[in-house]
Design an enzyme around this catalytic site. Structure first.
Site, PDB file in Angstrom:
ATOM      1  N   TYR A 149       0.812  -1.218   0.000  1.00 23.33           N
ATOM      2  CA  TYR A 149       0.000   0.000   0.000  1.00 23.33           C
ATOM      3  C   TYR A 149       0.842   1.263   0.000  1.00 23.33           C
ATOM      4  O   TYR A 149       0.358   2.335  -0.309  1.00 23.33           O
ATOM      5  CB  TYR A 149      -0.932   0.037   1.223  1.00 23.33           C
ATOM      6  CG  TYR A 149      -2.357  -0.296   0.891  1.00 23.33           C
ATOM      7  CD1 TYR A 149      -2.632  -1.413   0.120  1.00 23.33           C
ATOM      8  CD2 TYR A 149      -3.411   0.474   1.323  1.00 23.33           C
ATOM      9  CE1 TYR A 149      -3.922  -1.750  -0.189  1.00 23.33           C
ATOM     10  CE2 TYR A 149      -4.711   0.147   1.026  1.00 23.33           C
ATOM     11  CZ  TYR A 149      -4.968  -0.962   0.270  1.00 23.33           C
ATOM     12  OH  TYR A 149      -6.246  -1.296  -0.028  1.00 23.33           O
ATOM     13  N   LYS A 216       4.358 -14.465   5.457  1.00 26.31           N
ATOM     14  CA  LYS A 216       5.089 -15.296   4.496  1.00 26.31           C
ATOM     15  C   LYS A 216       6.569 -15.207   4.859  1.00 26.31           C
ATOM     16  O   LYS A 216       7.445 -14.963   4.027  1.00 26.31           O
ATOM     17  CB  LYS A 216       4.790 -14.773   3.074  1.00 26.31           C
ATOM     18  CG  LYS A 216       5.299 -15.632   1.949  1.00 26.31           C
ATOM     19  CD  LYS A 216       4.559 -16.947   1.790  1.00 26.31           C
ATOM     20  CE  LYS A 216       5.205 -17.789   0.700  1.00 26.31           C
ATOM     21  NZ  LYS A 216       4.771 -19.193   0.752  1.00 26.31           N
ATOM     22  N   ASP A 264       0.217 -19.187   2.865  1.00 32.65           N
ATOM     23  CA  ASP A 264      -0.446 -20.182   2.005  1.00 32.65           C
ATOM     24  C   ASP A 264      -1.188 -21.213   2.847  1.00 32.65           C
ATOM     25  O   ASP A 264      -2.310 -21.628   2.527  1.00 32.65           O
ATOM     26  CB  ASP A 264       0.533 -20.833   1.030  1.00 32.65           C
ATOM     27  CG  ASP A 264       1.941 -20.978   1.577  1.00 32.65           C
ATOM     28  OD1 ASP A 264       2.237 -20.353   2.606  1.00 32.65           O
ATOM     29  OD2 ASP A 264       2.731 -21.722   0.989  1.00 32.65           O
ATOM     30  N   ASP A 288      -5.357  -8.387   2.251  1.00 33.72           N
ATOM     31  CA  ASP A 288      -6.192  -8.008   1.118  1.00 33.72           C
ATOM     32  C   ASP A 288      -6.794  -9.271   0.499  1.00 33.72           C
ATOM     33  O   ASP A 288      -8.010  -9.370   0.301  1.00 33.72           O
ATOM     34  CB  ASP A 288      -5.295  -7.279   0.099  1.00 33.72           C
ATOM     35  CG  ASP A 288      -6.086  -6.632  -1.015  1.00 33.72           C
ATOM     36  OD1 ASP A 288      -7.313  -6.497  -0.872  1.00 33.72           O
ATOM     37  OD2 ASP A 288      -5.475  -6.262  -2.029  1.00 33.72           O
TER      38      ASP A 288
END
Ligand code: NAD
Length: 399
Positions: A149, A216, A264, A288
């Site tokens: 962002y 992640k 994931d 998001d």
């Protein structure tokens, strides 16, 4: 005219007759606002009779603002939101070209609304693609200020990209294709920690069972991996006995369990073991994706409420876009905006209003009353109009 909400020692002081600004929004915004505001007023009346009420103050943003003032997001609107502490908005068109990236992003950056909060739960009878939608009941806290962002990007072949690539391939010794486009992902301890702190505070005050840090970090060790580390630090250093950690062999009763999942895996687990998750704190891009995927799991974006929050100032909003093709037809689903309003009432401490709205909406769906986006996925159900859906919710309200 109602009075403004004030902030004293970090707490909201809410007058019984309160003034709250609203942005109607573009496209279907006016359709869903007209329906939602009737639901809000009826729920306040059902909860408190004449003891409490809201004076809604119209403020401008989007197309309507542009036509009236030449500005997509006038300063007066930003000022009104920060003066009144709390506001609610419909969807806004993102102007194509014209130098403004997105009104929503600007609003979040200027007012420093660092947390995007999205509760996701299922309402019985709402059509959805999974077998056990009732097992999903999460609140996603997504970092709103940085990560992608922050928008630091350079087109392929530009001077900016060339300068960054020169630095990377020269002094820093990386191998990068010289014609690459470049995007930069800054993530700070300050912004990560304040987001995670807000998520843990929410979990404690709302009797939630756990906070999962989604990241992640196995690949992006110094950004996403650091988000995880900073999260555990905040939990350990600031919340003491109120939290426990998943891998520690401690009695967890009544305490919020802090855990983490790689992004994931988080997506898989939300589908396969949804009941194991509760509050989820995540950097911007993961959040998001996850918040829209989770909303789809329980019936889609037409139903998903949201808020963008700073420490005190908060803007509650429909999470879907303007659904332009339905504008003015009285057919759009007002569910997202109505539930965002319920979140807002909960936030200002009028939780009876939030409970009345949610219970009445639940009853309405159980009666098979829904707008066309949901009705068309429900065999044998005839769609009602936006305004009729609001009428049904109002008639189902119980104090
Ligand atoms: P959209 O959400 O407007 O539409 C996606 C699909 O969902 C369409 O089929 C639409 O008809 C349907 N839909 C959305 N809301 C609905 C509702 N309440 N009831 C019934 N059906 C509904 O997304 P888009 O087409 O990608 O974007 C349109 C505009 O909205 C763009 O200008 C975009 O930038 C803007 N946008 C604004 C916000 C926001 O203000 N928070 C969010 C997303 C998109």
């Amino acid at each position: 005219m109602g009075d403004r909400i004030r902030v004293e020692d970090g707490n909201l002081v809410v007058p019984d007759r309160v003034a709250i600004p609203f942005i109607e929004g573009d496209g279907t915004g006016p359709d869903i606002w007209r329906a939602s505001v009737r639901v809000f007023d009826a729920a306040v009346r059902a909860a408190y009779g004449s003891k409490r009420s809201v004076d809604w103050i119209k403020i401008l943003a989007g197309k309507e603002a542009y036509e009236a003032t030449g500005e997509w997001l006038p300063d007066a609107t930003l000022q009104a939101i920060s003066d009144h502490v709390v506001a609610i908005k419909g969807p806004l068109t993102t102007p194509v070209g014209g130098g403004i990236r997105s009104l929503n992003v600007t609003l979040r950056q200027v007012l420093e609304l660092y947390a995007c909060v999205r509760p996701v739960r299922w309402f019985p009878n709402v059509p959805c693609p999974v077998v056990h939608p009732e097992q999903l009941n999460v609140v996603i806290f997504r970092e709103n200020m940085e990560d992608v962002y922050a928008g630091i990007e350079f087109p392929a072949g530009s001077q900016g990209a060339k300068d960054v690539i020169d630095l990377l391939t020269g002094k820093l010794g990386y191998k990068v294709d010289p014609l690459s486009a470049i995007g930069i992902k800054p993530m700070s301890e300050f912004n990560s920690k304040r987001l995670i702190r807000k998520a843990i505070k929410y979990a404690i005050s709302h009797n939630r069972k756990s906070v999962t840090l989604m990241h992640k970090g196995n690949i992006m060790k110094f950004t996403e991996g650091a988000f995880r580390e900073w999260g555990y630090q905040v939990a350990k250093e600031e919340f003491g006995d109120a939290v426990v950690f998943e891998n520690e062999d401690k009695e967890a009763s009544g305490k919020v369990v802090i855990k983490d999942r790689i992004a994931d895996n988080m997506f898989q687990q939300l589908l396969t073991r949804p009941s194991e998750y509760d509050v989820i704190a995540t950097p911007n891009l993961n959040g998001d994706y996850l918040s829209d995927a989770a909303a789809a799991q329980v019936g889609g974006l037409g139903m998903a409420p949201g808020a963008n929050m700073s420490d005190a100032v908060a803007v509650f909003e429909a999470t879907h876009g303007t659904a332009e093709k339905y504008a003015g037809l009285d057919v759009a689903n007002p569910g997202s905006l109505i539930l965002s309003g319920a979140m807002m009432f909960d936030y200002i401490g009028w939780s009876e209003v939030a409970d009345i709205i949610e219970a009445a909406m639940e009853k309405t769906f159980q009666q098979g009353i829904m707008t066309q986006d949901l009705a068309r996925q429900s065999p044998g159900v005839k769609a009602v109009k936006t305004s009729e859906f609001a009428d049904a919710i109002i008639s189902n309200m119980e104090p």
